[in-house]
Design an enzyme around this catalytic site. Structure first.
Site, PDB file in Angstrom:
ATOM      1  N   GLY A  78       1.235  -1.336  -0.610  1.00 16.63           N
ATOM      2  CA  GLY A  78      -0.190  -0.204   0.051  1.00 16.63           C
ATOM      3  C   GLY A  78       0.720   1.214   0.216  1.00 16.63           C
ATOM      4  N   PRO A  79       0.174   2.190   0.088  1.00 19.66           N
ATOM      5  CG  PRO A  79      -1.214   3.752  -0.635  1.00 19.66           C
ATOM      6  CD  PRO A  79      -1.034   2.401  -0.248  1.00 19.66           C
ATOM      7  N   PRO A  80       2.775   4.990   1.509  1.00 24.16           N
ATOM      8  CG  PRO A  80       4.658   6.155   0.572  1.00 24.16           C
ATOM      9  CD  PRO A  80       3.413   5.801   0.498  1.00 24.16           C
ATOM     10  N   GLY A  81       2.410   5.807   4.957  1.00 22.83           N
ATOM     11  CA  GLY A  81       1.551   5.675   5.617  1.00 22.83           C
ATOM     12  C   GLY A  81       0.620   5.929   6.206  1.00 22.83           C
ATOM     13  CB  VAL A  82      -1.539   3.284   4.470  1.00 23.74           C
ATOM     14  CG1 VAL A  82      -1.536   4.562   3.170  1.00 23.74           C
ATOM     15  CG2 VAL A  82      -0.993   2.119   3.919  1.00 23.74           C
ATOM     16  N   GLY A  83      -0.399   2.985   7.600  1.00 26.56           N
ATOM     17  CA  GLY A  83      -0.219   1.835   8.793  1.00 26.56           C
ATOM     18  C   GLY A  83       0.390   0.461   9.025  1.00 26.56           C
ATOM     19  CE  LYS A  84       3.236  -0.416   3.449  1.00 31.89           C
ATOM     20  NZ  LYS A  84       3.227   1.813   3.428  1.00 31.89           N
ATOM     21  CB  THR A  85       5.486  -0.261  10.092  1.00 27.20           C
ATOM     22  OG1 THR A  85       5.967  -0.038   8.766  1.00 27.20           O
ATOM     23  CG2 THR A  85       6.488  -0.661  10.834  1.00 27.20           C
TER      24      THR A  85
ATOM     25  CB  SER B  65      -6.534   4.073 -16.093  1.00 28.40           C
ATOM     26  OG  SER B  65      -5.943   5.617 -15.361  1.00 28.40           O
TER      27      SER B  65
ATOM     28  CE  LYS C 283      -7.400   5.652 -11.306  1.00 29.09           C
ATOM     29  NZ  LYS C 283      -8.171   4.613 -12.758  1.00 29.09           N
TER      30      LYS C 283
END
Length: 801
Positions: free
Chosen positions: A357-364, A680, A723
Site C-alpha cells: 500500500g502507499p506510504p503512511g497507511v499503517g503497514k508497519t 487509465s 478514484k
C-alpha cells in the site's frame, strides 16, 4: 534328575527353605534363620539326629512356601552349631553331606516335614572319560580365572588341588558361580559326569562374558582416567592463569559451562565444543582469541529451544487490532484467520504475508499490533537500500570484522525462536557487485526450507520455520517474481476522508495531546474543522502528514493556553488559519460551463485518488502530436492509441484525411511538475480529442477512467475506490467506469456510491454519448446502445451488472 538307581532309602526329616542362597555337599557355612517355621525345623532336627534338608525356594518373596514353591533337589546337611541372636533370630552352622530329592511333604505345622531320598555319588568308579572330564574342568576353570578378576589366588589353588570329580564340581559351583539358576542346575545333576559337562558349559559361557566385561571395564577405566587427567590439567591451567591475572581461561570454563546447559542441535554442539577446545589451547594474547570467543558467544546467545506462548484468543486479538488501528478490515480478517488455524493446528507453517500500500497507511504499525495481539516478540528489519547479500546471510568468518547477518542478529535480539519478524520496504532492495539480497531472501521466506537456514558466519542450521515473517511494500512491481511468488499479497488501500477523520479523532489527536503534555480534550476540534485541516493542509494516502499537522496545532494551542492562562482551547476555522497559515492545497472548483477539449479524468497516485483535467488543442501545423505534463511512456502510448482511433473514425465526422497532416494536436495534463503514468487515461484523452476536433463541449459534471484499445473497447483499471473518492471530493455527479470494474465497487464505501451516478461502459461510443453535450455532426453514426443511458446506475444496481 536322570534316573533313580543310585537313590538311597526314603527318610522323613525337617525341611528348611533357603532364600537367595544354596548349600552344596562338602560345603560348610553359616546363615541366619528368622522365619518361625524355619526355627521350628531346626529345633525338630536337633531333637532327632541333627540332620535337616536344605532346599532352595523358587520365589524369595514367598513368606510361607509350600511344596510347589520349593525346588525338588537339595542338600542333606548336618547341623554343627546353633547360636541364638537378639530379635528371635538363630545363626546356624551346617555341613553339606549329600544330595537329596524331596518326594513329598508330610507335615507343614509347626514346621515343614518331608520325605527325602538320599542320592549316592558314582565318583568311586573313575574311568578314562572321567579323568578327561576332570582335566577339562580344571582347564576351563583356569581360563575363567584368567579372564575374570573375581576369583582369588587362594580359591584357584584350593580348586586345583581337588581331584575327586564329585567334590570338584560342587566346590567350583559353590565358590565361583553367581547365578542361583546355574547353581541349582549343577545341584540337580545326579550323575557326576553330567554335572561336570554342565559345569564346563557354564564356565565357557562365563569366560566369554568375563572377557567382554574386562574389555568394557578397561575402556571405562581409560575414559575415567582421561577425564580425571583433563580435569586435573584444567584446574592447573586455571590456577596458573589466576596467578598471572589472565581471564581467558576463566572465560573458557564459563563458556564450557554455558555450552553444557544450552540445548543445541548435534551439529552446533560439536562445532562449539571443537571451537572451545581450540580456544583453550591458544596462547594468551593471540589475536585469534577474540575472534574464536566471539563466534562461540554468538552460538550460545541464540535462543535455542526458547519460544513464547502464543495467545490464540480471537476476541482479544480483534480487540487489540481495533484499539490500535481504524479500518484495514482485510488485514485484520487475515490475521484472525491465521490465529484460528494456528489454534486448530499447532505446527502450522504460516504463509509469508506482504502488506502492499502507499506510504503512511499503517503497514508497519499494524504488524506491531499483530505481535502484541499474538503475544510474540517484535523484530523489525528495514530492507530499504540493502544491496549487500551479507546483510541477509552474514559474512564468511575468513574476513576481518565478520559478523552474522541481520536475520540471525534479529533472532538473537528477540530472544525467542518464534518472533514476529518484519521485513520493511522489501520492494526497495537492489543488487550490485556485492550480490543480490533478494535472491538470499528466497530461502528465508520459504516455509518448506527455512527450517535449516545457514548463515555464512555461523555455518550452522538454525530453524526459522516457527518465525512469523511479514513484509511490507509500496508496490509489487520491483519485487522479483521468484520472491513475489512466496508472498501472500494483502492490499492496504489509502484512507478515505471519512476514515482519516475518524483516525484523527480516535488516535492521532489524543496521541499528540499526550505527547505535548496537554490534558485529554483540552484542545477541541469540530468535525468541520478537522475536515478543513485534512483537505486544505494534507494531501496523502496515509496519515503521516495529518499527524504532523495535528502536532503543529497542539504546539500552537499549548502556546496560546499559556499566554491566555486557560486550560481549554476550541480551534475554529479562523484559529486554524492563524495556527497553520493559508491552506496549502486548494481544490479547484468544477467548471460551471461546459468546455471544448477539457475532460475530467481520474488518476490513482501515491497519495491516493486525484482528479486531473486533460486539455486538448488543435492548431495549424505539420501533423505533430505534442504531449506535455510530464507523462510517462504508458500514458504517451495511450494518447497515441486515442489519436489512432480518432483518425480511423474521422470520416464519420466529415474530417478529411489531410486535416491531420496540416494541423498539430497538443494534449496537456495540468500540474506539469508531477510525474504521471498509466493506461487509465485512454478514454479521457480520446474524449478530449473528439471534443476538440468536432468543437462539441464536454460536460464538466462528468469524470471518467478506463483503458482504451484500438478497437474502441474500454478495459478495466485499478484503484477504483480511490478514484471514486477523488470524484466525490471534486464534486462531480456522473462517473464513467469500465463495465468489468463492477465487481470492485463493493470496496467503495456506501456513502460514496450513494452520492455518485456511476455508469458502466464498455465502448468509446458509450463514453462519448454521456460525456459530450451533444453528438458530433456525423456522416455515419457511431454505434452506441442508447438503452444503457435510459437511466443511471443506482447505488445497488451495479452488483447485478
Amino acid at each position: 534328575m536322570q534316573d533313580t538307581s543310585r537313590k538311597g532309602s526314603l527318610r522323613r526329616m525337617p525341611v528348611l527353605p533357603l532364600r537367595g542362597m544354596m548349600v552344596f555337599p562338602h560345603m560348610v557355612l553359616h546363615f541366619d534363620v528368622g522365619r518361625s517355621k524355619s526355627v521350628a525345623a531346626l529345633e525338630k532336627a536337633m531333637l532327632m539326629d541333627q540332620r535337616v534338608f536344605l532346599v532352595a525356594q523358587r520365589d524369595a518373596e514367598v513368606e510361607d512356601p509350600t511344596l510347589k514353591d520349593l525346588c525338588r533337589v537339595g542338600t542333606i546337611a548336618q547341623i554343627k552349631q546353633v547360636l541364638n541372636l537378639p530379635g528371635d533370630s538363630i545363626r546356624v552352622l551346617v555341613e553339606g553331606l549329600r544330595r537329596g530329592v524331596l518326594t513329598s511333604m508330610v507335615e507343614d505345622d509347626p514346621c515343614l516335614m518331608g520325605n527325602v531320598r538320599a542320592v549316592r555319588d558314582d565318583s568311586a568308579r573313575e574311568t578314562v572319560e572321567m579323568k578327561a572330564l576332570v582335566r577339562t574342568t580344571h582347564e576351563f576353570f583356569e581360563e575363567y580365572c584368567a579372564a575374570s578378576l573375581r576369583v582369588s589366588q587362594e580359591t584357584l589353588r584350593s580348586v586345583m588341588d581337588v581331584d575327586r570329580p564329585d567334590q570338584l564340581a560342587d566346590i567350583i559351583a559353590a565358590n565361583v558361580l553367581t547365578k542361583l539358576e546355574d547353581r541349582q542346575a549343577i545341584l540337580e545333576k545326579l550323575h557326576v559326569k553330567d554335572r561336570l559337562e554342565t559345569l564346563c558349559g557354564i564356565l565357557m559361557r562365563e569366560t566369554e562374558l568375563a572377557g567382554v566385561e574386562k574389555q568394557v571395564q578397561a575402556r571405562i577405566k581409560k575414559q575415567i582416567e582421561k577425564n580425571q587427567k583433563d580435569y586435573y590439567l584444567r584446574e592447573q591451567i586455571k590456577a596458573i592463569q589466576t596467578e598471572l591475572g589472565d581471564k581467558d581461561g576463566t572465560e573458557v570454563e564459563e563458556l564450557r559451562e554455558r555450552l553444557e546447559n544450552t540445548p543445541l542441535n548435534e551439529e552446533a554442539y560439536h562445532k562449539a565444543e571443537k571451537e572451545l577446545e581450540r580456544l583453550s589451547r591458544m596462547a594468551p594474547g593471540t589475536p585469534e582469541i577474540g575472534v574464536s570467543r566471539t563466534y562461540v558467544e554468538w552460538i550460545l546467545d541464540l535462543p535455542w529451544g526458547k519460544q513464547t506462548q502464543d495467545n490464540l484468543d480471537l476476541k482479544r486479538a480483534r480487540r487489540v487490532l481495533e484499539e490500535d488501528h481504524y479500518g484495514l478490515e482485510k488485514v485484520k480478517e487475515r490475521i484472525v484467520e491465521y490465529l484460528a488455524v494456528l489454534r486448530m493446528k499447532n505446527d502450522l507453517k504460516g504463509p509469508i504475508l506482504c502488506f502492499v500500500g502507499p506510504p503512511g497507511v499503517g503497514k508497519t504499525s499494524i504488524v506491531r499490533a499483530i505481535a502484541r495481539a499474538v503475544g510474540r516478540t517484535f523484530v523489525q528489519m528495514s530492507l530499504g537500500g540493502v544491496r549487500d547479500e551479507a546483510e541477509i546471510r552474514g559474512h564468511r568468518r575468513t574476513y576481518v570484522g565478520a559478523i552474522p547477518g541481520r536475520i540471525i542478529a534479529g533472532i538473537k535480539q528477540a530472544g525467542t525462536m518464534n518472533p514476529v519478524f518484519l521485513f520493511d520496504e522489501i520492494d526497495k532492495m537492489s543488487s550490485d557487485f556485492r550480490g543480490d539480497p533478494a535472491s538470499a531472501m528466497l530461502e528465508v521466506l520459504d516455509a518448506e526450507q527455512n527450517n535449516a537456514f545457514r548463515d555464512h558466519y555461523m555455518e550452522l542450521p538454525f530453524d526459522l520455520s516457527r518465525v512469523m515473517f511479514i513484509t511490507t511494500a509500496n508496490t509489487v512491481d520491483t519485487i522479483p517474481p521468484a520472491l513475489l511468488d512466496r508472498l501472500e499479497i494483502i492490499e492496504v488501500p489509502s484512507y478515505t476522508e471519512e476514515e482519516k477523520l475518524k483516525i484523527a479523532r480516535k488516535h492521532l489527536l489524543p496521541k499528540q495531546l499526550e505527547a505535548h503534555g496537554l490534558k485529554p480534550r483540552s484542545v477541541r476540534l469540530s468535525d468541520r474543522v478537522l475536515r478543513e485541516l485534512i483537505c486544505g493542509y494534507t494531501r496523502e494516502a496515509g496519515v503521516r502528514e495529518l499527524e504532523r499537522t495535528l502536532a503543529r496545532v497542539a504546539r500552537k494551542a499549548a502556546v496560546e493556553m499559556l499566554d491566555r492562562k486557560t486550560e481549554e482551547i476550541n480551534v475554529t476555522s479562523d484559529k486554524l488559519g492563524r495556527y497553520l497559515g493559508a491552506p496549502r492545497y486548494l481544490r479547484e472548483p468544477l467548471e460551471r460551463e461546459n468546455r471544448i477539449g477539457v475532460v475530467n479524468g481520474l488518476a490513482y497516485t501515491a497519495v491516493g485518488g486525484e482528479m486531473l483535467s486533460v486539455e486538448c488543442a488543435v492548431m495549424q501545423g505539420t501533423g505533430v502530436l505534442q504531449l506535455t505534463g510530464k507523462l510517462g511512456d504508458v500514458m504517451q502510448e495511450s494518447a497515441k492509441a486515442a489519436l489512432s482511433w480518432v483518425r480511423a473514425h474521422s470520416e464519420k465526422w466529415g474530417i478529411p484525411a489531410e486535416f491531420f497532416t496540416k494541423h498539430d494536436i497538443h494534449i496537456h495534463v495540468p500540474e506539469g511538475a508531477v510525474p504521471k503514468d498509466g493506461p487509465s487515461a485512454g478514454v479521457t484523452m480520446l474524449t478530449a480529442l473528439v471534443s476538440a476536433l468536432t468543437s462539441v463541449p464536454v460536460r464538466q459534471c462528468v469524470a471518467m477512467t478506463g483503458e482504451l484499445t484500438l478497437r474502441g473497447r474500454v478495459l478495466p483499471i485499478g484503484g477504483l475506490k480511490e478514484k471514486l473518492m477523488a470524484a466525490y471530493r471534486a464534486g462531480v455527479s456522473v462517473v464513467l467506469i469500465p463495465k468489468e470494474n463492477a465487481k470492485d465497487l463493493e470496496e467503495t464505501p456506501p456513502s460514496i456510491r450513494q452520492r455518485l451516478e456511476i455508469r458502466l461502459v464498455e465502448d468509446v461510443g458509450e463514453v462519448l454519448k454521456v460525456a459530450l453535450v451533444c453528438e458530433p455532426p456525423v456522416v455515419g453514426r457511431l454505434e452506441a446502445p442508447a438503452e444503457l443511458f435510459a437511466k443511471p446506475v443506482s447505488a445497488g444496481a451495479y452488483k447485478g451488472v
